[in-house]
Design a protein around this motif. Structure first.
Motif, PDB file in Angstrom:
ATOM      1  N   ASP A 101      -0.540  17.059   2.946  1.00  0.00           N
ATOM      2  CA  ASP A 101      -1.665  17.571   3.929  1.00  0.00           C
ATOM      3  C   ASP A 101      -2.700  16.697   4.212  1.00  0.00           C
ATOM      4  OD1 ASP A 101      -3.479  19.000   5.299  1.00  0.00           O
ATOM      5  OD2 ASP A 101      -3.005  21.048   4.215  1.00  0.00           O
ATOM      6  N   VAL A 102      -2.888  16.118   5.533  1.00  0.00           N
ATOM      7  CA  VAL A 102      -4.245  15.305   5.752  1.00  0.00           C
ATOM      8  C   VAL A 102      -5.386  15.676   5.270  1.00  0.00           C
ATOM      9  CG1 VAL A 102      -2.478  14.663   7.826  1.00  0.00           C
ATOM     10  CG2 VAL A 102      -4.127  16.344   7.963  1.00  0.00           C
ATOM     11  N   ALA A 103      -5.774  16.963   5.285  1.00  0.00           N
ATOM     12  CA  ALA A 103      -6.841  17.301   4.660  1.00  0.00           C
ATOM     13  C   ALA A 103      -7.206  16.910   3.200  1.00  0.00           C
ATOM     14  CB  ALA A 103      -6.922  19.003   4.297  1.00  0.00           C
ATOM     15  N   LEU A 104      -6.100  16.181   2.452  1.00  0.00           N
ATOM     16  CA  LEU A 104      -6.471  15.584   1.309  1.00  0.00           C
ATOM     17  C   LEU A 104      -6.764  14.354   1.314  1.00  0.00           C
ATOM     18  CD1 LEU A 104      -3.284  17.095  -0.892  1.00  0.00           C
ATOM     19  CD2 LEU A 104      -5.732  17.896  -0.946  1.00  0.00           C
ATOM     20  N   PHE A 105      -6.676  13.573   2.507  1.00  0.00           N
ATOM     21  CA  PHE A 105      -6.957  12.200   2.565  1.00  0.00           C
ATOM     22  C   PHE A 105      -8.684  11.841   2.781  1.00  0.00           C
ATOM     23  CE2 PHE A 105      -2.377  11.848   4.387  1.00  0.00           C
ATOM     24  CZ  PHE A 105      -2.202  11.094   3.294  1.00  0.00           C
ATOM     25  N   GLU A 106      -8.988  10.821   1.944  1.00  0.00           N
ATOM     26  CA  GLU A 106     -10.284  10.557   2.016  1.00  0.00           C
ATOM     27  C   GLU A 106     -10.373   8.936   2.426  1.00  0.00           C
ATOM     28  OE1 GLU A 106     -12.772  10.767  -1.345  1.00  0.00           O
ATOM     29  OE2 GLU A 106     -12.889  13.115  -1.289  1.00  0.00           O
ATOM     30  N   THR A 107     -10.831   8.290   1.773  1.00  0.00           N
ATOM     31  CA  THR A 107     -11.226   6.753   1.977  1.00  0.00           C
ATOM     32  C   THR A 107     -10.042   5.625   2.002  1.00  0.00           C
ATOM     33  OG1 THR A 107     -13.366   6.993   1.028  1.00  0.00           O
ATOM     34  CG2 THR A 107     -12.902   5.019   1.552  1.00  0.00           C
ATOM     35  N   PRO A 108      -9.897   5.007   3.010  1.00  0.00           N
ATOM     36  CA  PRO A 108      -9.001   3.996   3.225  1.00  0.00           C
ATOM     37  C   PRO A 108      -9.279   2.446   2.396  1.00  0.00           C
ATOM     38  CG  PRO A 108      -9.897   3.850   5.228  1.00  0.00           C
ATOM     39  CD  PRO A 108     -10.739   5.117   4.334  1.00  0.00           C
ATOM     40  N   TYR A 109      -8.549   2.000   1.829  1.00  0.00           N
ATOM     41  CA  TYR A 109      -8.594   0.575   1.117  1.00  0.00           C
ATOM     42  C   TYR A 109      -7.475  -0.367   1.507  1.00  0.00           C
ATOM     43  CZ  TYR A 109     -11.887   3.351  -1.755  1.00  0.00           C
ATOM     44  OH  TYR A 109     -12.836   4.053  -2.140  1.00  0.00           O
ATOM     45  N   PHE A 110      -7.908  -1.537   1.615  1.00  0.00           N
ATOM     46  CA  PHE A 110      -6.851  -2.698   1.622  1.00  0.00           C
ATOM     47  C   PHE A 110      -6.203  -3.115   0.294  1.00  0.00           C
ATOM     48  CE2 PHE A 110      -8.697  -3.527   6.080  1.00  0.00           C
ATOM     49  CZ  PHE A 110      -7.724  -2.533   6.779  1.00  0.00           C
ATOM     50  N   LEU A 111      -5.192  -3.540   0.071  1.00  0.00           N
ATOM     51  CA  LEU A 111      -4.702  -4.134  -1.217  1.00  0.00           C
ATOM     52  C   LEU A 111      -4.196  -5.352  -0.647  1.00  0.00           C
ATOM     53  CD1 LEU A 111      -2.503  -1.232  -2.792  1.00  0.00           C
ATOM     54  CD2 LEU A 111      -4.674  -2.332  -3.628  1.00  0.00           C
ATOM     55  N   GLU A 112      -4.687  -6.734  -1.471  1.00  0.00           N
ATOM     56  CA  GLU A 112      -4.204  -7.967  -1.453  1.00  0.00           C
ATOM     57  C   GLU A 112      -3.326  -8.273  -2.597  1.00  0.00           C
ATOM     58  OE1 GLU A 112      -7.076 -11.918  -0.107  1.00  0.00           O
ATOM     59  OE2 GLU A 112      -7.453 -11.052  -1.857  1.00  0.00           O
ATOM     60  N   PRO A 113      -2.319  -9.088  -2.599  1.00  0.00           N
ATOM     61  CA  PRO A 113      -1.882  -9.487  -3.589  1.00  0.00           C
ATOM     62  C   PRO A 113      -2.808 -10.804  -4.381  1.00  0.00           C
ATOM     63  CG  PRO A 113      -0.707 -10.376  -1.907  1.00  0.00           C
ATOM     64  CD  PRO A 113      -1.756  -9.510  -1.373  1.00  0.00           C
ATOM     65  N   GLN A 114      -2.862 -10.799  -5.852  1.00  0.00           N
ATOM     66  CA  GLN A 114      -3.472 -11.806  -6.562  1.00  0.00           C
ATOM     67  C   GLN A 114      -2.318 -12.807  -6.360  1.00  0.00           C
ATOM     68  OE1 GLN A 114      -6.568 -11.250  -9.268  1.00  0.00           O
ATOM     69  NE2 GLN A 114      -6.230  -8.962  -9.423  1.00  0.00           N
ATOM     70  N   MET A 159      -1.724  -0.284   2.188  1.00  0.00           N
ATOM     71  CA  MET A 159      -3.009   0.416   2.029  1.00  0.00           C
ATOM     72  C   MET A 159      -3.172   1.459   0.948  1.00  0.00           C
ATOM     73  SD  MET A 159      -4.688   2.518   5.303  1.00  0.00           S
ATOM     74  CE  MET A 159      -5.714   1.106   5.781  1.00  0.00           C
ATOM     75  N   VAL A 160      -4.335   1.832   0.285  1.00  0.00           N
ATOM     76  CA  VAL A 160      -4.463   2.794  -0.447  1.00  0.00           C
ATOM     77  C   VAL A 160      -5.361   3.908   0.173  1.00  0.00           C
ATOM     78  CG1 VAL A 160      -5.872   3.494  -2.635  1.00  0.00           C
ATOM     79  CG2 VAL A 160      -4.239   1.303  -2.492  1.00  0.00           C
ATOM     80  N   ASN A 161      -4.600   4.952   0.171  1.00  0.00           N
ATOM     81  CA  ASN A 161      -5.694   5.960   0.613  1.00  0.00           C
ATOM     82  C   ASN A 161      -5.999   6.918  -0.217  1.00  0.00           C
ATOM     83  OD1 ASN A 161      -4.056   6.028   3.758  1.00  0.00           O
ATOM     84  ND2 ASN A 161      -6.341   6.808   3.919  1.00  0.00           N
ATOM     85  N   ARG A 162      -7.539   7.077  -0.517  1.00  0.00           N
ATOM     86  CA  ARG A 162      -8.016   7.763  -1.643  1.00  0.00           C
ATOM     87  C   ARG A 162      -7.576   9.396  -1.211  1.00  0.00           C
ATOM     88  NH1 ARG A 162     -14.014   7.097  -4.128  1.00  0.00           N
ATOM     89  NH2 ARG A 162     -14.382   9.021  -5.267  1.00  0.00           N
ATOM     90  N   MET A 163      -7.349  10.218  -2.252  1.00  0.00           N
ATOM     91  CA  MET A 163      -6.912  11.434  -1.775  1.00  0.00           C
ATOM     92  C   MET A 163      -7.796  12.629  -2.666  1.00  0.00           C
ATOM     93  SD  MET A 163      -2.967  11.157  -2.018  1.00  0.00           S
ATOM     94  CE  MET A 163      -2.605  12.946  -1.602  1.00  0.00           C
ATOM     95  N   ARG A 164      -8.068  13.669  -2.230  1.00  0.00           N
ATOM     96  CA  ARG A 164      -8.843  14.815  -2.984  1.00  0.00           C
ATOM     97  C   ARG A 164      -7.685  15.363  -3.726  1.00  0.00           C
ATOM     98  NH1 ARG A 164     -10.567  15.052   2.340  1.00  0.00           N
ATOM     99  NH2 ARG A 164     -12.722  14.829   2.703  1.00  0.00           N
TER     100      ARG A 164
END
Length: 259
Positions: A101-114, A159-164
């Protein structure tokens, strides 16, 4: 950009070293709070409620109150909580994005390989694109366990999407949800026609936050000494409306714009 977390994605027995970056930023104007009497800047101070004196950052600690006393926590205490989650973003399962459910989505983050993580990073990215799946897992960020989804973004970055968590969603049981009779068949048919007439492929570039631009125009006009008069807008009417008439008018308006 500055990384806000260093760690690794746990993908089966594979660990992918990554850095986490914020993928969004606020577009609001930077407005200061002022004292209207002399336009002095309002500052917020950290004040000890016992002494009424300001406390420097280096003297501030965190604590949890049990009965009438505080248990003070330090960095070692926070690191002792799920230490593996502080450095590993562990993928627990893979799902179809449509299942979440899209209602659970919060903040987006980018992931970069080390360093040394490029190959495994690209492997996970390509595998998710191929299967059209997304990973769901958790990790510790800023002293909080984050539920998140890992998915491809623009087909070239993870991308990482933080979720509730589900318990963070409020209940709507006390709201007045309409439970009356079903809409008339003719009204429903007309509403469906209106929806279809406005349907098109989603293009996010069509949407822009214009509020700040308009506010900045007013600021510049005031700086030149101009008086600003607000335009009055009509309040939405609360009386019963003729749904069929409104639907027909909406459809006709859409046809005129299309023509």
């Amino acid at each position: 950009m500055r990384a806000i977390w260093n760690g690794a994605i746990g993908f089966g027995l594979v660990n992918i070293p990554v850095k986490l970056y914020s993928a969004s930023e606020s577009s609001t104007l930077d407005l200061d709070m002022l004292d209207k009497r002399d336009l002095g800047n309002i500052r917020y101070k950290r004040v000890n409620e016992n002494t009424d004196k300001e406390v420097p950052w280096e003297n501030i600690v965190k604590g949890y109150k049990i009965e009438d006393s505080y248990i003070v926590l330090d960095d070692d205490d926070f690191e002792a909580v799920s230490p593996e989650k502080s450095k590993i973003l562990s993928i627990k399962q893979f799902v179809n994005e449509d299942e979440v459910d899209v209602a659970l989505f919060e903040t987006p983050y980018f992931l970069e390989p080390q360093k040394h993580g490029d190959t495994a990073y690209k492997l996970l990215l390509e595998a998710l694109l191929k299967t059209k799946m997304a990973g769901v897992g958790s990790f510790i960020l800023r002293e909080r366990e984050i539920l998140c989804m890992i998915r491809p973004y623009q087909k070239e970055i993870l991308m990482v999407n933080r979720m509730r968590y589900p318990e963070e969603m409020r209940s709507y049981a006390d709201l007045k949800i309409p439970k009356g009779k079903a809409p008339k068949a003719e009204e429903l048919h007309m509403a469906e026609a209106l929806i279809k007439s406005l349907a098109e492929a989603f293009d996010p570039s069509k949407y822009k936050d214009t509020y700040n631009e308009d506010l900045l125009k007013i600021i510049k006009q005031k700086a030149k000494g101009k008086n600003i008069k607000s335009k009055k807008t009509k309040e939405p009417e609360e009386k019963t409306i003729d749904l069929m008439a409104m639907l027909k008018a909406s459809l006709e308006s859409g046809k005129r714009k299309a023509g």
